[in-house]
Design an enzyme around this catalytic site. Sequence first.
Site, mmCIF file in Angstrom:
data_model
loop_
_atom_site.group_PDB
_atom_site.id
_atom_site.type_symbol
_atom_site.label_atom_id
_atom_site.label_comp_id
_atom_site.label_asym_id
_atom_site.label_seq_id
_atom_site.Cartn_x
_atom_site.Cartn_y
_atom_site.Cartn_z
ATOM 1 N N HIS A 55 0.693 -0.968 0.141
ATOM 2 C CA HIS A 55 0.151 0.174 -0.363
ATOM 3 C C HIS A 55 0.981 1.257 0.185
ATOM 4 O O HIS A 55 0.785 2.532 0.283
ATOM 5 C CB HIS A 55 -0.607 -0.196 1.255
HETATM 6 C C1 UD1 Z 1 -2.845 4.883 6.323
HETATM 7 C C2 UD1 Z 1 -1.514 5.448 6.335
HETATM 8 C C3 UD1 Z 1 -0.216 4.910 6.248
HETATM 9 C C4 UD1 Z 1 -0.655 3.579 6.924
HETATM 10 C C5 UD1 Z 1 -1.715 3.187 6.192
HETATM 11 C C6 UD1 Z 1 -2.727 1.847 6.490
HETATM 12 C C7 UD1 Z 1 -0.357 8.002 6.315
HETATM 13 C C8 UD1 Z 1 0.285 9.158 5.479
HETATM 14 N N1 UD1 Z 1 -0.786 6.778 6.105
HETATM 15 O O1 UD1 Z 1 -1.801 5.221 4.928
HETATM 16 O O2 UD1 Z 1 1.240 4.495 7.533
HETATM 17 O O3 UD1 Z 1 0.362 2.181 7.304
HETATM 18 O O4 UD1 Z 1 -3.031 3.819 5.841
HETATM 19 O O5 UD1 Z 1 -3.844 1.358 6.025
HETATM 20 O O6 UD1 Z 1 -1.216 8.676 7.125
HETATM 21 N N2 UD1 Z 1 -8.953 4.970 1.640
HETATM 22 C C9 UD1 Z 1 -10.374 3.886 1.232
HETATM 23 N N3 UD1 Z 1 -10.908 3.572 2.509
HETATM 24 C C10 UD1 Z 1 -10.480 3.585 4.066
HETATM 25 C C11 UD1 Z 1 -9.348 4.910 4.267
HETATM 26 C C12 UD1 Z 1 -8.234 5.353 2.993
HETATM 27 O O7 UD1 Z 1 -11.298 4.179 -0.297
HETATM 28 O O8 UD1 Z 1 -10.655 3.434 4.246
HETATM 29 C C13 UD1 Z 1 -8.150 5.736 0.024
HETATM 30 C C14 UD1 Z 1 -8.110 6.960 0.861
HETATM 31 O O9 UD1 Z 1 -9.483 7.971 0.302
HETATM 32 C C15 UD1 Z 1 -7.500 8.093 -0.500
HETATM 33 C C16 UD1 Z 1 -6.342 6.233 -0.242
HETATM 34 O O10 UD1 Z 1 -7.085 4.896 0.072
HETATM 35 O O11 UD1 Z 1 -7.539 7.984 -1.626
HETATM 36 C C17 UD1 Z 1 -5.175 6.296 0.744
HETATM 37 O O12 UD1 Z 1 -5.658 6.564 2.050
HETATM 38 P P1 UD1 Z 1 -4.312 7.404 3.073
HETATM 39 O O13 UD1 Z 1 -5.729 6.836 4.323
HETATM 40 O O14 UD1 Z 1 -4.945 8.914 2.772
HETATM 41 O O15 UD1 Z 1 -3.696 6.949 3.332
HETATM 42 P P2 UD1 Z 1 -3.334 5.289 2.971
HETATM 43 O O16 UD1 Z 1 -2.460 4.987 2.117
HETATM 44 O O17 UD1 Z 1 -4.506 4.396 3.914
#
Ligand code: UD1
Length: 378
Positions: free
Chosen positions: A218
């Site tokens: 991820h």
């Molecule tokens: C985040 C954390 C990372 C952790 C990871 C575990 C930061 C900088 N990063 O990264 O340290 O290892 O979580 O999962 O905080 N999204 C969804 N549904 C969700 C959550 C996220 O669709 O429930 C989408 C978001 O809208 C975004 C993407 O996934 O487009 C990334 O989510 P984001 O929370 O920004 O960072 P992660 O890559 O999940």
Amino acid sequence: MNISLVAGARPNFMKIAPIIHAIKIKNEKLKIKSGQDKWSFIKYRLVHTGQHYDEKMSETFFRELNIPEPDVNLGCGGGTQAEQTAAIMVAFEKELIAHPADLVIVVGDVNSTLACSIVAKKLNTKVAHVEAGIRSGDMSMPEEINRIVTDSITDYFFTTTTWANQNLLKSGIDEKRIFLVGNVMIDTLMANQHRFYPPPFWEIFNLQPGQYFVLTLHRPANVDDAQKLKSMIHEIVTNIDGLPVIFPMHPRTFKVYSELGISYPNLYTVEPLGYLSFNYLVKHAKAVITDSGGITEETTVMGIPCITLRDTTERPETVEIGTNELVGSNPKAIKAALEILKRGEWKKGKIPELWDGKTAERIVNVLIKLRDYSNYYV
Ligand code: UD1
């Protein structure tokens, strides 16, 4: 003592669960000792920032790990790094003004950790950071920036290893504020091992213990570039003698993967799993291939070989003491690591000191001391 306990993203939930349970146990003991009835000695308010919001990224963990409903959900999911961090700051400032605390506890290294620690300090509230002091040295990771900034304004540092302590001491932190307590994630692992159960597809895919791989990816550096993701997956699935690869997919990864149009007979992509069945899968795997940090700790404790597709780690003990190897994303290096595994020559690891399931208890004991010596500390 009033605490605001913050969690926002999937890797936070398994870290707050044991802290909440240890607070409850401590309050019970103190109640019995003092004979007072309705006095909660450590009061906490659980704040979910909403950074992760899908059922499978959030609610499942609350349910499975018996975490109480958050007192508030700030609903700050999605957006760019700045948008997300800013939204959490705005919402948490209102929350903390409406519900003042003596101490804000943040865990891990996600955007919620950073955003809430800044807000707390600016409202003159003390901050405790659980999993403080770890460093990857890789400033291209948003998590590394979160760690450094959070630790630069934290008051009380709860650490997992002596190495984390050294990092903090080197940056000029007073050693009286650093508490080497161990690893809360491992508390959760040890408390729940007996509850692990196979995921629903276990029989459908005909999985056999020790005869399949688990893959998780991820990190933006690995998954945001479609061609890189494609070549890493190809290298893995074509070099393991056709053994099944189970790939529970993070939403971020799914967005890119779904455009790749690839398929392999031994690659099984599935939705993100809950804690109990994900760790069942890990516990019985031949090996795990990942770019996560927390999973490298869990595989070390379970003694499962772990191939990390990153060049750096903030958890070097998983490599030095545990079962983890940093392999990076270069196809040749991935192939070479898989060869070692196939020959049955993967190193055997040990469990780092204080990763013993009692970390949250030690944290709560420190909290009680902070309360008792509040003139000095808090
Ligand atoms: C985040 C954390 C990372 C952790 C990871 C575990 C930061 C900088 N990063 O990264 O340290 O290892 O979580 O999962 O905080 N999204 C969804 N549904 C969700 C959550 C996220 O669709 O429930 C989408 C978001 O809208 C975004 C993407 O996934 O487009 C990334 O989510 P984001 O929370 O920004 O960072 P992660 O890559 O999940």
